[in-house]
Motif scaffolding. Structure first.
Motif, PDB file in Angstrom:
ATOM      1  N   THR A 251      20.696  49.449  21.352  1.00  0.00           N
ATOM      2  CA  THR A 251      19.880  50.557  20.863  1.00  0.00           C
ATOM      3  C   THR A 251      19.822  51.674  21.895  1.00  0.00           C
ATOM      4  O   THR A 251      20.128  51.467  23.078  1.00  0.00           O
ATOM      5  CB  THR A 251      18.434  50.094  20.576  1.00  0.00           C
ATOM      6  OG1 THR A 251      17.839  49.671  21.808  1.00  0.00           O
ATOM      7  CG2 THR A 251      18.403  48.955  19.560  1.00  0.00           C
ATOM      8  N   ILE A 252      19.400  52.849  21.450  1.00  0.00           N
ATOM      9  CA  ILE A 252      19.233  53.976  22.369  1.00  0.00           C
ATOM     10  C   ILE A 252      18.198  53.647  23.443  1.00  0.00           C
ATOM     11  O   ILE A 252      18.402  53.932  24.627  1.00  0.00           O
ATOM     12  CB  ILE A 252      18.839  55.250  21.591  1.00  0.00           C
ATOM     13  CG1 ILE A 252      20.056  55.801  20.832  1.00  0.00           C
ATOM     14  CG2 ILE A 252      18.283  56.317  22.531  1.00  0.00           C
ATOM     15  CD1 ILE A 252      19.771  57.042  20.001  1.00  0.00           C
ATOM     16  N   SER A 253      17.090  53.049  23.042  1.00  0.00           N
ATOM     17  CA  SER A 253      16.025  52.757  24.015  1.00  0.00           C
ATOM     18  C   SER A 253      16.497  51.751  25.061  1.00  0.00           C
ATOM     19  O   SER A 253      16.215  51.905  26.260  1.00  0.00           O
ATOM     20  CB  SER A 253      14.773  52.248  23.305  1.00  0.00           C
ATOM     21  OG  SER A 253      15.044  51.064  22.585  1.00  0.00           O
ATOM     22  N   ALA A 254      17.217  50.708  24.634  1.00  0.00           N
ATOM     23  CA  ALA A 254      17.728  49.719  25.593  1.00  0.00           C
ATOM     24  C   ALA A 254      18.763  50.352  26.520  1.00  0.00           C
ATOM     25  O   ALA A 254      18.812  50.056  27.720  1.00  0.00           O
ATOM     26  CB  ALA A 254      18.342  48.544  24.846  1.00  0.00           C
ATOM     27  N   THR A 255      19.572  51.244  25.975  1.00  0.00           N
ATOM     28  CA  THR A 255      20.570  51.937  26.784  1.00  0.00           C
ATOM     29  C   THR A 255      19.901  52.854  27.798  1.00  0.00           C
ATOM     30  O   THR A 255      20.294  52.902  28.968  1.00  0.00           O
ATOM     31  CB  THR A 255      21.519  52.741  25.884  1.00  0.00           C
ATOM     32  OG1 THR A 255      22.149  51.855  24.960  1.00  0.00           O
ATOM     33  CG2 THR A 255      22.583  53.454  26.693  1.00  0.00           C
ATOM     34  N   LYS A 347      17.100  42.625  22.143  1.00  0.00           N
ATOM     35  CA  LYS A 347      16.616  43.958  21.771  1.00  0.00           C
ATOM     36  C   LYS A 347      17.354  44.530  20.566  1.00  0.00           C
ATOM     37  O   LYS A 347      17.321  45.729  20.318  1.00  0.00           O
ATOM     38  CB  LYS A 347      16.771  44.914  22.965  1.00  0.00           C
ATOM     39  CG  LYS A 347      15.957  44.493  24.189  1.00  0.00           C
ATOM     40  CD  LYS A 347      16.235  45.409  25.362  1.00  0.00           C
ATOM     41  CE  LYS A 347      15.441  45.007  26.582  1.00  0.00           C
ATOM     42  NZ  LYS A 347      15.762  45.843  27.765  1.00  0.00           N
ATOM     43  N   ILE A 348      18.050  43.680  19.802  1.00  0.00           N
ATOM     44  CA  ILE A 348      18.771  44.173  18.628  1.00  0.00           C
ATOM     45  C   ILE A 348      17.807  44.870  17.671  1.00  0.00           C
ATOM     46  O   ILE A 348      18.061  45.960  17.177  1.00  0.00           O
ATOM     47  CB  ILE A 348      19.496  43.012  17.916  1.00  0.00           C
ATOM     48  CG1 ILE A 348      20.626  42.473  18.805  1.00  0.00           C
ATOM     49  CG2 ILE A 348      20.058  43.466  16.573  1.00  0.00           C
ATOM     50  CD1 ILE A 348      21.285  41.225  18.267  1.00  0.00           C
ATOM     51  N   GLY A 367      30.802  43.877  18.522  1.00  0.00           N
ATOM     52  CA  GLY A 367      30.450  43.023  19.645  1.00  0.00           C
ATOM     53  C   GLY A 367      29.081  43.296  20.220  1.00  0.00           C
ATOM     54  O   GLY A 367      28.084  43.334  19.499  1.00  0.00           O
ATOM     55  N   MET A 368      29.006  43.515  21.531  1.00  0.00           N
ATOM     56  CA  MET A 368      27.728  43.734  22.208  1.00  0.00           C
ATOM     57  C   MET A 368      27.174  45.127  21.983  1.00  0.00           C
ATOM     58  O   MET A 368      26.015  45.394  22.288  1.00  0.00           O
ATOM     59  CB  MET A 368      27.875  43.497  23.711  1.00  0.00           C
ATOM     60  CG  MET A 368      27.684  42.062  24.126  1.00  0.00           C
ATOM     61  SD  MET A 368      27.489  41.876  25.914  1.00  0.00           S
ATOM     62  CE  MET A 368      29.183  41.861  26.444  1.00  0.00           C
ATOM     63  N   GLY A 369      28.003  46.032  21.487  1.00  0.00           N
ATOM     64  CA  GLY A 369      27.552  47.411  21.335  1.00  0.00           C
ATOM     65  C   GLY A 369      27.153  47.737  19.914  1.00  0.00           C
ATOM     66  O   GLY A 369      27.398  46.967  18.980  1.00  0.00           O
ATOM     67  N   PRO A 370      26.557  48.907  19.706  1.00  0.00           N
ATOM     68  CA  PRO A 370      26.144  49.326  18.365  1.00  0.00           C
ATOM     69  C   PRO A 370      27.311  49.876  17.561  1.00  0.00           C
ATOM     70  O   PRO A 370      28.337  50.263  18.115  1.00  0.00           O
ATOM     71  CB  PRO A 370      25.125  50.429  18.656  1.00  0.00           C
ATOM     72  CG  PRO A 370      25.640  51.043  19.923  1.00  0.00           C
ATOM     73  CD  PRO A 370      26.213  49.906  20.729  1.00  0.00           C
ATOM     74  N   TYR A 371      27.143  49.910  16.261  1.00  0.00           N
ATOM     75  CA  TYR A 371      28.065  50.635  15.406  1.00  0.00           C
ATOM     76  C   TYR A 371      27.282  51.703  14.662  1.00  0.00           C
ATOM     77  O   TYR A 371      26.058  51.631  14.530  1.00  0.00           O
ATOM     78  CB  TYR A 371      28.789  49.706  14.419  1.00  0.00           C
ATOM     79  CG  TYR A 371      27.888  48.838  13.578  1.00  0.00           C
ATOM     80  CD1 TYR A 371      27.199  49.347  12.478  1.00  0.00           C
ATOM     81  CD2 TYR A 371      27.732  47.485  13.890  1.00  0.00           C
ATOM     82  CE1 TYR A 371      26.378  48.535  11.708  1.00  0.00           C
ATOM     83  CE2 TYR A 371      26.902  46.663  13.124  1.00  0.00           C
ATOM     84  CZ  TYR A 371      26.231  47.193  12.038  1.00  0.00           C
ATOM     85  OH  TYR A 371      25.409  46.399  11.279  1.00  0.00           O
ATOM     86  N   TRP A 386      22.771  59.941  21.236  1.00  0.00           N
ATOM     87  CA  TRP A 386      22.876  58.967  22.322  1.00  0.00           C
ATOM     88  C   TRP A 386      22.985  59.665  23.679  1.00  0.00           C
ATOM     89  O   TRP A 386      22.376  59.224  24.662  1.00  0.00           O
ATOM     90  CB  TRP A 386      24.085  58.057  22.092  1.00  0.00           C
ATOM     91  CG  TRP A 386      23.788  56.925  21.154  1.00  0.00           C
ATOM     92  CD1 TRP A 386      23.669  56.987  19.791  1.00  0.00           C
ATOM     93  CD2 TRP A 386      23.549  55.563  21.505  1.00  0.00           C
ATOM     94  NE1 TRP A 386      23.369  55.756  19.279  1.00  0.00           N
ATOM     95  CE2 TRP A 386      23.301  54.853  20.300  1.00  0.00           C
ATOM     96  CE3 TRP A 386      23.534  54.858  22.699  1.00  0.00           C
ATOM     97  CZ2 TRP A 386      23.032  53.483  20.283  1.00  0.00           C
ATOM     98  CZ3 TRP A 386      23.281  53.490  22.688  1.00  0.00           C
ATOM     99  CH2 TRP A 386      23.029  52.820  21.498  1.00  0.00           C
ATOM    100  N   VAL A 387      23.744  60.746  23.725  1.00  0.00           N
ATOM    101  CA  VAL A 387      23.884  61.483  24.987  1.00  0.00           C
ATOM    102  C   VAL A 387      22.542  62.094  25.398  1.00  0.00           C
ATOM    103  O   VAL A 387      22.111  61.998  26.550  1.00  0.00           O
ATOM    104  CB  VAL A 387      24.975  62.566  24.860  1.00  0.00           C
ATOM    105  CG1 VAL A 387      24.963  63.498  26.067  1.00  0.00           C
ATOM    106  CG2 VAL A 387      26.352  61.913  24.707  1.00  0.00           C
ATOM    107  N   ASN A 388      21.872  62.731  24.435  1.00  0.00           N
ATOM    108  CA  ASN A 388      20.622  63.419  24.742  1.00  0.00           C
ATOM    109  C   ASN A 388      19.476  62.456  25.044  1.00  0.00           C
ATOM    110  O   ASN A 388      18.669  62.695  25.952  1.00  0.00           O
ATOM    111  CB  ASN A 388      20.224  64.319  23.569  1.00  0.00           C
ATOM    112  CG  ASN A 388      21.122  65.530  23.436  1.00  0.00           C
ATOM    113  OD1 ASN A 388      21.670  66.015  24.423  1.00  0.00           O
ATOM    114  ND2 ASN A 388      21.293  66.008  22.212  1.00  0.00           N
ATOM    115  N   GLU A 389      19.380  61.386  24.274  1.00  0.00           N
ATOM    116  CA  GLU A 389      18.209  60.514  24.375  1.00  0.00           C
ATOM    117  C   GLU A 389      18.402  59.338  25.321  1.00  0.00           C
ATOM    118  O   GLU A 389      17.443  58.905  25.977  1.00  0.00           O
ATOM    119  CB  GLU A 389      17.833  60.002  22.978  1.00  0.00           C
ATOM    120  CG  GLU A 389      17.429  61.126  22.021  1.00  0.00           C
ATOM    121  CD  GLU A 389      17.252  60.644  20.595  1.00  0.00           C
ATOM    122  OE1 GLU A 389      16.832  59.480  20.404  1.00  0.00           O
ATOM    123  OE2 GLU A 389      17.549  61.428  19.661  1.00  0.00           O
ATOM    124  N   ALA A 390      19.626  58.806  25.398  1.00  0.00           N
ATOM    125  CA  ALA A 390      19.868  57.669  26.294  1.00  0.00           C
ATOM    126  C   ALA A 390      20.386  58.103  27.648  1.00  0.00           C
ATOM    127  O   ALA A 390      20.338  57.339  28.608  1.00  0.00           O
ATOM    128  CB  ALA A 390      20.853  56.697  25.643  1.00  0.00           C
TER     129      ALA A 390
END
Length: 458
Positions: A251-255, A347-348, A367-371, A386-390
Motif C-alpha cells: 500500500t501507499i501508506s506502508a511504502t 498490511k495488505i 507478488g509482494m507488490g501492488p497491482y 504513489w510518487v507524491n504520497e509515498a
C-alpha cells in the motif's frame, strides 16, 4: 502533481512465472521463451523504446521449499523454477540497445568477490558502462545447503558478510588499477604499466584477497549499486552504499513508512536522499478503457496458481502456510528469510489482519507488490499518486504476462507520463550512472566506495 522525473525499471527474471505464479499458462504469456536469446533481444528493444532506465534482473540460487516442506509446489507451478543465470542475457540485450541499463542480481554469500568483480567489470566493458549490481544476501536455505553450508547464515550476519564483500570489490574496482595504467603502446611494446597496477592486500573476517584486480578499469569502474533490503540492517547497509533501493510494499501508506525510514537512515549516514533513488514494485494491468482493463484482470485471475503463490510466500518469509486455516490470521515469525516481507504482508488490508486466503490472492498477481487496473490515464494517475504520497522516485514494473504487460505499458502509459513531463523522452547519459544522476560515469568522490582506505602495494 508530481514534478520530479519518474524512474522506470522493468522487473524481470531468467525464469517463467516471476511474480505472478501460474500466469505462464495464459495463452498470451511468453515467459517460457526465457531460454531464448530472441526473447531478451525483443524485450530490450521494447524497453529502450519506452525509455526505461534499466531492466532489473532478479535471481535466486535455490528453490522455494518451505511450503509443505518440499520444493514440489514451486517446481510443479513454475514459481521461479527453473531459473537460469541473470548475467548471461545482458550481452544480448546490450548489443541491440545504446542506453538501457542492466541491474544484475548477485549474492554476496555464495560467490567469491575476486571472481565476481571480474565478471561485473567484463559486463561493464561489454555494455559500455550500463551495468548495475543488485546486492543480495540470499534468503533461501536451499541455496545455502547446496553451496556446501550446514545452514543458512543468520540474517544480520549476512549483512556483515555483505559489508566486507563490498569493501573487497570497491578496492578491486576503484583502487587496484590507476586510470592511465593501460598504455597500448605498440611502439615500445607496453600494454600496461605494471607500476600502475596495485595489490589490494585485503585480509578480513570473511575474505582474503591479497592481489590485484584481473580487469582494467571499466567505464563506471564500480557498477551502479542497487540494494533491496528493507529490514533495519538492510536499510542501514543501503543508506551507506546504495544508489538505487528497490522496495516492495502493498500500500501507499506502508511504502511511505519504508521510504521515510530509509531517508532517515540515509541522512544519518551523511548522504543526501538525492543520491539514492527509491523504486517500488508495481504491476500495471492496462486497457484502452477501465472496462477493458477489468476484463483483462478477471481473465488473468483464472490462471493464478494459489499453490505457486504459497510456495513463493514460504520462500520469502520462511512461513509455511500449509499449517494455516484459510481464514487464520498471519502471525509474525522471526526467520532468516526476508524479514520485511512478513511485516508488509500484514498490511495488505490496513483495516484487518491478513489471512492465508488474502495472501494467496494478493501474491497471485504482482507478488509482494501492488497491482493497479485501469485505463492508461488511470494508471498514470495512480503512479503519480504513489510518487507524491509515498515519496518513491520510480517503479520496478513487474508483469502479469510477458511481454504483454510491458507492451501495454510502453504503448499506452509511457506517452502519457512523457506528456506530463514525468518520464524522459530522451536518455540523459550514456552510462547507467550518468543517466540516473547526471553527474558523470563513476561514483562521486565522497561515496564510501572511493574511500575504502585499502592498503595498496605493488
Amino acid at each position: 502533481m508530481a514534478k520530479k522525473r519518474i524512474y522506470l525499471n522493468a522487473f524481470e527474471m531468467n525464469t517463467p512465472g516471476h511474480q505472478s505464479p501460474g500466469l505462464w499458462a495464459h495463452p498470451d504469456d511468453k515467459s517460457y521463451r526465457y531460454k531464448d536469446s530472441e526473447y531478451w533481444i525483443e524485450l530490450a528493444k521494447l524497453l529502450e523504446k519506452g525509455r526505461f532506465d534499466a531492466v532489473f534482473l532478479a535471481d535466486v540460487l535455490g528453490t522455494y521449499d518451505v511450503y509443505n516442506g518440499s520444493r514440489d509446489a514451486a517446481v510443479r507451478q513454475g514459481a521461479q523454477a527453473p531459473v537460469n543465470d541473470p548475467a548471461l542475457v545482458v550481452p544480448f540485450m546490450a548489443a541491440v540497445t545504446k542506453h538501457l541499463g542492466f541491474g544484475v542480481t548477485a549474492s554476496v554469500t555464495h560467490e567469491h568477490p575476486y571472481t565476481f568483480a571480474r565478471r561485473m567489470s567484463t559486463l561493464d566493458h561489454l555494455t559500455k558502462g550500463r551495468v548495475g549490481w543488485n546486492i543480495v544476501t540470499s534468503y533461501l536455505k536451499s541455496a545455502a545447503v547446496n553451496m556446501g553450508k550446514e545452514n543458512q547464515i543468520k540474517h544480520d550476519e549476512r549483512y556483515d558478510v555483505a559489508a566486507e564483500y563490498l569493501d573487497v570489490t570497491y578496492k578491486l574496482w576503484e583502487e587496484s588499477w590507476e586510470d592511465d595504467a593501460v598504455k597500448v603502446d605498440k611502439e615500445n611494446g607496453i600494454y600496461t604499466d605494471p607500476e600502475k597496477v596495485h595489490d589490494i592486500h585485503h585480509e578480513g573476517n570473511y575474505f582474503k584477497v591479497p592481489g590485484a584486480h584481473l580487469s582494467e578499469p571499466s567505464p563506471q569502474r564500480t557498477p551502479v549499486i542497487y540494494q533491496a533490503g528493507a529490514s533495519t540492517k538492510g536499510r542501514a547497509f543501503a543508506a551507506k552504499n546504495a544508489e538505487c533501493v528497490f522496495i516492495g510494499a502493498p500500500t501507499i501508506s506502508a511504502t511511505k513508512d519504508t521510504v521515510d525510514k530509509l531517508h532517515a537512515d540515509i541522512k544519518e549516514a551523511g548522504r543526501s536522499s538525492e543520491e539514492v533513488k527509491v523504486l517500488t514494485m508495481f504491476t500495471p494491468i492496462v486497457g484502452r478503457t477501465e472496462e477493458e482493463a477489468v476484463a483483462k484482470f478477471n481473465d488473468y485471475k483464472n490462471y493464478i496458481s494459489h499453490e505457486g503463490a504459497l510456495a513463493l510466500f514460504g520462500g520469502w518469509t520462511g512461513i509455511d502456510l500449509s499449517a494455516y486455516d484459510p481464514d487464520e490470521n498471519l502471525r509474525y515469525v522471526e526467520s532468516d528469510a526476508i524479514q520485511s516481507a512478513v511485516e508488509n504482508f500484514t498490511k495488505i488490508n490496513p483495516d484487518k489482519p491478513s489471512t492465508a486466503e488474502d495472501i494467496k490472492e494478493f501474491v497471485g498477481i504482482g507478488g509482494m507488490g501492488p497491482y493497479t487496473i485501469g485505463s492508461p490515464e488511470q494508471v498514470a494517475d495512480t503512479m503519480e499518486a504513489w510518487v507524491n504520497e509515498a515519496g518513491v522516485d520510480g517503479f520496478n514494473i513487474a508483469y502479469a504476462i510477458t511481454p504483454g504487460t510491458f507492451k501495454d505499458f510502453v504503448e499506452h502509459v509511457v506517452p502519457i507520463l512523457q506528456d506530463r513531463g514525468l518520464v524522459q523522452t530522451e536518455y540523459g547519459g550514456n552510462t547507467l550512472r550518468d543517466n540516473l544522476f547526471g553527474h558523470g560515469d563513476q561514483l562521486p568522490d565522497h561515496h564510501p566506495g572511493k574511500n575504502t582506505k585499502g592498503v595498496l602495494v605493488k
